[in-house]
Design a protein around this motif. Sequence first.
Motif, mmCIF file in Angstrom:
data_model
loop_
_atom_site.group_PDB
_atom_site.id
_atom_site.type_symbol
_atom_site.label_atom_id
_atom_site.label_comp_id
_atom_site.label_asym_id
_atom_site.label_seq_id
_atom_site.Cartn_x
_atom_site.Cartn_y
_atom_site.Cartn_z
ATOM 1 N N ASN A 240 0.873 -1.394 0.071
ATOM 2 C CA ASN A 240 -0.055 0.076 0.078
ATOM 3 C C ASN A 240 0.917 1.101 -0.039
ATOM 4 O O ASN A 240 1.859 1.317 0.845
ATOM 5 C CB ASN A 240 -0.852 0.054 1.109
ATOM 6 C CG ASN A 240 -1.845 -1.200 1.298
ATOM 7 O OD1 ASN A 240 -2.446 -1.463 0.398
ATOM 8 N ND2 ASN A 240 -1.736 -1.693 2.577
ATOM 9 N N LEU A 241 0.388 2.324 -0.791
ATOM 10 C CA LEU A 241 1.234 3.473 -0.842
ATOM 11 C C LEU A 241 0.927 4.394 0.508
ATOM 12 O O LEU A 241 -0.154 4.564 0.804
ATOM 13 C CB LEU A 241 0.501 4.469 -1.900
ATOM 14 C CG LEU A 241 1.419 5.726 -2.248
ATOM 15 C CD1 LEU A 241 2.863 5.354 -2.780
ATOM 16 C CD2 LEU A 241 0.777 6.523 -3.205
ATOM 17 N N ILE A 249 0.165 9.203 3.610
ATOM 18 C CA ILE A 249 -1.178 8.720 3.273
ATOM 19 C C ILE A 249 -1.958 8.152 4.130
ATOM 20 O O ILE A 249 -1.511 6.897 4.689
ATOM 21 C CB ILE A 249 -1.161 8.295 1.734
ATOM 22 C CG1 ILE A 249 -0.640 8.951 0.585
ATOM 23 C CG2 ILE A 249 -2.416 7.632 1.494
ATOM 24 C CD1 ILE A 249 -0.808 8.423 -0.787
ATOM 25 N N THR A 250 -2.941 8.691 4.883
ATOM 26 C CA THR A 250 -3.668 7.857 5.664
ATOM 27 C C THR A 250 -5.016 7.573 5.441
ATOM 28 O O THR A 250 -5.918 8.352 5.408
ATOM 29 C CB THR A 250 -3.595 8.711 7.190
ATOM 30 O OG1 THR A 250 -2.382 8.968 7.596
ATOM 31 C CG2 THR A 250 -4.379 7.952 8.282
ATOM 32 N N PRO A 251 -5.325 6.232 5.056
ATOM 33 C CA PRO A 251 -6.597 6.151 4.467
ATOM 34 C C PRO A 251 -7.910 6.466 5.509
ATOM 35 O O PRO A 251 -7.454 6.155 6.859
ATOM 36 C CB PRO A 251 -6.688 4.466 4.120
ATOM 37 C CG PRO A 251 -5.282 4.560 3.743
ATOM 38 C CD PRO A 251 -4.477 5.486 4.794
ATOM 39 N N GLY A 252 -8.922 7.009 5.241
ATOM 40 C CA GLY A 252 -9.891 7.287 6.109
ATOM 41 C C GLY A 252 -10.010 8.745 6.943
ATOM 42 O O GLY A 252 -10.738 8.948 7.662
ATOM 43 N N ASP A 253 -9.001 9.415 6.592
ATOM 44 C CA ASP A 253 -8.523 10.524 7.470
ATOM 45 C C ASP A 253 -9.461 11.853 6.590
ATOM 46 O O ASP A 253 -9.479 12.856 7.378
ATOM 47 C CB ASP A 253 -7.191 11.135 7.527
ATOM 48 C CG ASP A 253 -6.531 11.344 5.975
ATOM 49 O OD1 ASP A 253 -6.954 11.065 5.044
ATOM 50 O OD2 ASP A 253 -5.307 11.717 6.108
ATOM 51 N N GLY A 254 -10.105 11.492 5.712
ATOM 52 C CA GLY A 254 -10.930 12.625 4.842
ATOM 53 C C GLY A 254 -9.976 13.428 4.029
ATOM 54 O O GLY A 254 -10.618 14.537 3.357
ATOM 55 N N LEU A 255 -8.701 13.327 3.809
ATOM 56 C CA LEU A 255 -7.923 14.086 3.063
ATOM 57 C C LEU A 255 -7.319 13.214 1.912
ATOM 58 O O LEU A 255 -6.865 12.095 1.999
ATOM 59 C CB LEU A 255 -6.780 14.667 4.024
ATOM 60 C CG LEU A 255 -7.286 15.460 5.297
ATOM 61 C CD1 LEU A 255 -5.864 15.824 5.930
ATOM 62 C CD2 LEU A 255 -8.003 16.856 4.882
ATOM 63 N N VAL A 279 -3.613 10.974 -6.719
ATOM 64 C CA VAL A 279 -2.979 9.818 -6.281
ATOM 65 C C VAL A 279 -4.020 8.854 -5.415
ATOM 66 O O VAL A 279 -3.847 7.761 -5.351
ATOM 67 C CB VAL A 279 -1.737 10.134 -5.622
ATOM 68 C CG1 VAL A 279 -1.154 8.836 -5.020
ATOM 69 C CG2 VAL A 279 -0.790 10.722 -6.457
ATOM 70 N N GLU A 280 -4.818 9.824 -4.689
ATOM 71 C CA GLU A 280 -6.078 9.145 -3.590
ATOM 72 C C GLU A 280 -7.198 9.734 -3.696
ATOM 73 O O GLU A 280 -7.611 10.962 -3.936
ATOM 74 C CB GLU A 280 -5.289 9.405 -2.091
ATOM 75 C CG GLU A 280 -6.081 8.693 -1.024
ATOM 76 C CD GLU A 280 -5.749 9.389 0.293
ATOM 77 O OE1 GLU A 280 -6.040 8.743 1.262
ATOM 78 O OE2 GLU A 280 -4.905 10.273 0.274
ATOM 79 N N ASP A 281 -8.105 8.860 -3.620
ATOM 80 C CA ASP A 281 -9.581 9.319 -3.308
ATOM 81 C C ASP A 281 -10.033 8.675 -2.072
ATOM 82 O O ASP A 281 -10.420 7.492 -2.061
ATOM 83 C CB ASP A 281 -10.423 8.685 -4.698
ATOM 84 C CG ASP A 281 -12.043 9.116 -4.283
ATOM 85 O OD1 ASP A 281 -12.236 9.847 -3.504
ATOM 86 O OD2 ASP A 281 -12.691 8.551 -5.044
ATOM 87 N N ASP A 282 -9.782 9.413 -0.999
ATOM 88 C CA ASP A 282 -10.173 9.111 0.396
ATOM 89 C C ASP A 282 -11.584 8.802 0.479
ATOM 90 O O ASP A 282 -11.804 8.094 1.373
ATOM 91 C CB ASP A 282 -9.588 10.126 1.259
ATOM 92 C CG ASP A 282 -9.517 9.391 2.708
ATOM 93 O OD1 ASP A 282 -8.781 8.871 2.945
ATOM 94 O OD2 ASP A 282 -10.445 9.934 3.508
#
Length: 426
Positions: A240-241, A249-255, A279-282
Amino acid sequence: MLVGSFYSGLAGLQAASFALNTIGNNLANVNTVGFKRSQANFAELLTNSISGLSGNGNPIQVGLGVRQTEVVARFAQGSIQSTGIKTNLAIQGEGFFLVDYNGGSAFTRAGNFSLNAEGYLVNSEGFVVRGFLADGAGNINLSAGLQDIQVDLGQTAPPAATTLVRYLSNLSADAAVGETYQTSVEIFDSLGISHPLTITYTKSAANTWDYTFTTDDPAATIDVGNGTASGQLIFDGAGNLTSVNGTAITPGDGLDVDLTLSISGYTNGSNPLSVVWDVEDDTNSQIFLSQYGSNNSTGTVYQDGYGTGVLQDIDFSPDGTMIGYYSNGLSLDLARVAVATFNNNNGLRKIAGNLYFSTQASGPASIDGEGTGGRGSVVSSSLENSNVDISEEFTAMIIHQRGYQSNSKIITTVDTLLQEAINLKR
């Protein structure tokens, strides 16, 4: 009394002739697009009262014949037939199209429209269809009022510079240090000229990859926010990136952790680009880069810009909106045909060419550009057939034919009786 019977019979002949004329017109228009059949209605003439009006007994009254009261159009829905011609329109339900009739408005159910040499949408008589035009961004401008609908197949749509790119890629966890992988996406500058935006990944250590952006113009510069076109990606042991250029990158942090690329200096003179590398769609818990034990691969790439497009085709939506399709894949709303309704359709005045005028009896037209207010839906590539029912017309023809024959028999019978009365003097 016998002489009065002549006139009763004559009124009956006239009424039957009137009805047969109406039926003949219906049958003549059995194949007329959007035609609405008519029905002749009649009423009894004033009666001749002989006696009994002032007493308690029933009055003795003799009718004086019949008269025509009205010809009513039957606005029942006609069948919808597909034609395959994009500019042919039919209304399923209530309403009328509007055309410009010598500076005024006329109304029709016949949607056999076409584009003339100047690009105006016209009916079979050459009258321009009216509606609401869209601005350059495809927004229907209802506040501008009714306008003639015009479109130019071949007109251009301005380009839009790329503002976002996305690479859905997997970097191989089995790759050796120093191994590279390259993938590209086509982006567009402010002039609508396309350029490849290439990203090259180089494995620099376990779970660590360096990346560098390049484009096709050597004079162009790319800055990912650190003064260079390069940066670093770090993955965890599960592939995982976890970090982009040192930003965790912290999944679920809303950012969403995204990078903004500044691209400038294209030799064609286009404006600098500001492109977000997505890069990310949280929100959807999705990261578009991974490092799993398989080959380097890119599933999909995406960018939101487009070049200059040429209008190639049109179509219509159920609310009457004309949609233009451009060569660059863009689709824009171009206009919307207006649909009018009336409180009393039977009050409309017919004129030639399948057209109607509003009258005081019909009330003013209620014109709408949003497909509301009880209006029907617009069916594209189709026409509404005449609603004449041949079997019903033939049945009515027989009835009125017998009525004509019966009334003529009254006249000949009365003539015979009068001749007998004249013969009494001999």
